[in-house]
Design an enzyme around this catalytic site. Structure first.
Site, short mmCIF file in Angstrom:
data_model
loop_
_atom_site.label_atom_id
_atom_site.label_comp_id
_atom_site.label_asym_id
_atom_site.label_seq_id
_atom_site.Cartn_x
_atom_site.Cartn_y
_atom_site.Cartn_z
N CYS A 1 7.07 -0.05 6.40
CA CYS A 1 6.54 1.11 5.70
C CYS A 1 7.60 1.61 4.72
O CYS A 1 8.77 1.70 5.07
CB CYS A 1 6.21 2.20 6.71
SG CYS A 1 5.57 3.71 5.98
N LEU A 2 7.18 1.95 3.50
CA LEU A 2 8.15 2.42 2.51
C LEU A 2 8.79 3.74 2.93
O LEU A 2 9.87 4.08 2.43
CB LEU A 2 7.47 2.57 1.14
CG LEU A 2 6.96 1.26 0.51
CD1 LEU A 2 6.24 1.56 -0.81
CD2 LEU A 2 8.07 0.27 0.30
N HIS B 1 -1.81 6.98 7.82
CA HIS B 1 -0.93 7.97 7.18
C HIS B 1 -1.66 9.29 6.94
O HIS B 1 -1.07 10.36 7.02
CB HIS B 1 -0.43 7.46 5.82
CG HIS B 1 0.84 6.66 5.90
ND1 HIS B 1 2.02 7.17 6.37
CD2 HIS B 1 1.11 5.38 5.55
CE1 HIS B 1 2.97 6.25 6.30
NE2 HIS B 1 2.44 5.14 5.81
N GLY C 1 0.82 -1.20 0.00
CA GLY C 1 0.00 0.00 0.00
C GLY C 1 0.85 1.25 0.00
O GLY C 1 2.06 1.20 0.28
N HIS D 1 -3.17 0.79 8.16
CA HIS D 1 -1.86 1.45 8.09
C HIS D 1 -1.92 2.67 7.16
O HIS D 1 -1.46 3.75 7.53
CB HIS D 1 -0.84 0.41 7.59
CG HIS D 1 0.54 0.94 7.36
ND1 HIS D 1 1.65 0.49 8.06
CD2 HIS D 1 1.02 1.89 6.51
CE1 HIS D 1 2.73 1.15 7.65
NE2 HIS D 1 2.38 1.99 6.70
N GLU D 2 -2.51 2.50 5.98
CA GLU D 2 -2.54 3.60 5.00
C GLU D 2 -3.46 4.73 5.46
O GLU D 2 -3.15 5.91 5.27
CB GLU D 2 -2.95 3.10 3.62
CG GLU D 2 -2.05 2.04 2.99
CD GLU D 2 -0.57 2.36 3.03
OE1 GLU D 2 -0.21 3.55 3.03
OE2 GLU D 2 0.24 1.42 3.11
N GLN E 1 3.00 10.00 1.45
CA GLN E 1 4.30 9.34 1.28
C GLN E 1 5.01 9.74 -0.01
O GLN E 1 6.20 9.50 -0.17
CB GLN E 1 4.14 7.81 1.30
CG GLN E 1 3.73 7.26 2.65
CD GLN E 1 3.65 5.76 2.60
OE1 GLN E 1 2.63 5.21 2.23
NE2 GLN E 1 4.73 5.09 2.95
ZN ZN Z 1 3.41 3.36 5.53
#
Ligand code: ZN
Length: 202
Positions: free
Chosen positions: A104-105, A150, A46, A146-147, A51
């Site tokens: 997480c990226l 953000h 995701g 999670h997303e 991000q």
């Molecule tokens: Zn993340």
């Protein structure tokens, strides 16, 4: 190639509350196309617009069908549906929870155990402006939580069990292909500060 730059931990955009999308237009569709491409390329399950430096309530997620990393396997057998979700809201979450490793990226190679609702219902709009409702469980439910976090400026390290923080280090001797090196929040923050310093010099 449409791949976007990922903003890393320490950048203020990751801590901002993202703005509601007022209109689904071509600019947004182009942004989401780039986000999907970036998610696939990385690879990730995701990605949220903050991000990639855009403080808007838009995310993409995809379903992981198989964790089997057999190289013979077709991409289509590993990954299921991809969703682009505009203004996503969790309307229901299960009382029972799941605890699993999360990364997480924006915090590359850092992992930690995070407790999440086992199942959620998410309402959003798609890129055509239609309402979508997703009933998700397991990893997809984790990815959605999670997303959507953000979009509130919340990161998984805010919710994780700090004693389980670890770096994922490639290791051929381990049957998973990697090992986990325990770390602390201080050490992780320091490493991401250095990463951002390097990036700003490029
Ligand atoms: Zn993340």
């Amino acid at each position: 190639m449409n791949e976007l730059k990922i903003f890393h931990y320490g950048d203020p955009v990751l801590r901002k509350k993202a703005k509601k999308v007022k209109q689904v237009d071509d600019d947004l569709r182009q942004l989401m196309a780039g986000m999907v491409e970036t998610m696939v390329e990385e690879p990730g399950v995701g990605l949220a617009a903050p991000q990639v430096g855009v403080s808007l309530r838009a995310i993409c997620v995809r379903e992981l069908l198989s964790r089997d990393e057999d190289e013979e396997k077709d991409e289509d057998d590993v990954w299921g549906q991809t969703w682009c979700l505009i203004n996503p809201v969790i309307t229901k979450r299960s009382k029972d929870t799941q605890t699993g490793n999360e990364g997480c990226l924006s915090l590359p190679t850092l992992l930690a155990m995070v407790e999440r609702a086992s199942a959620v219902v998410v309402k959003a709009h798609d890129l055509e402006g239609n309402e979508v409702v997703i009933e998700a469980s397991g990893l997809l439910a984790r990815a959605l939580q999670h997303e959507i976090d953000h979009l509130q400026g919340i990161l998984f390290i805010d919710r994780c069990d700090k004693d389980t923080l670890a770096w994922m280090v490639p290791d051929e001797e381990d049957e998973r292909g990697y090992r986990l090196d325990p770390t602390t929040m201080e050490e992780a923050v320091e490493r991401f500060d250095r990463l951002r310093q390097r990036e700003s010099k490029q």
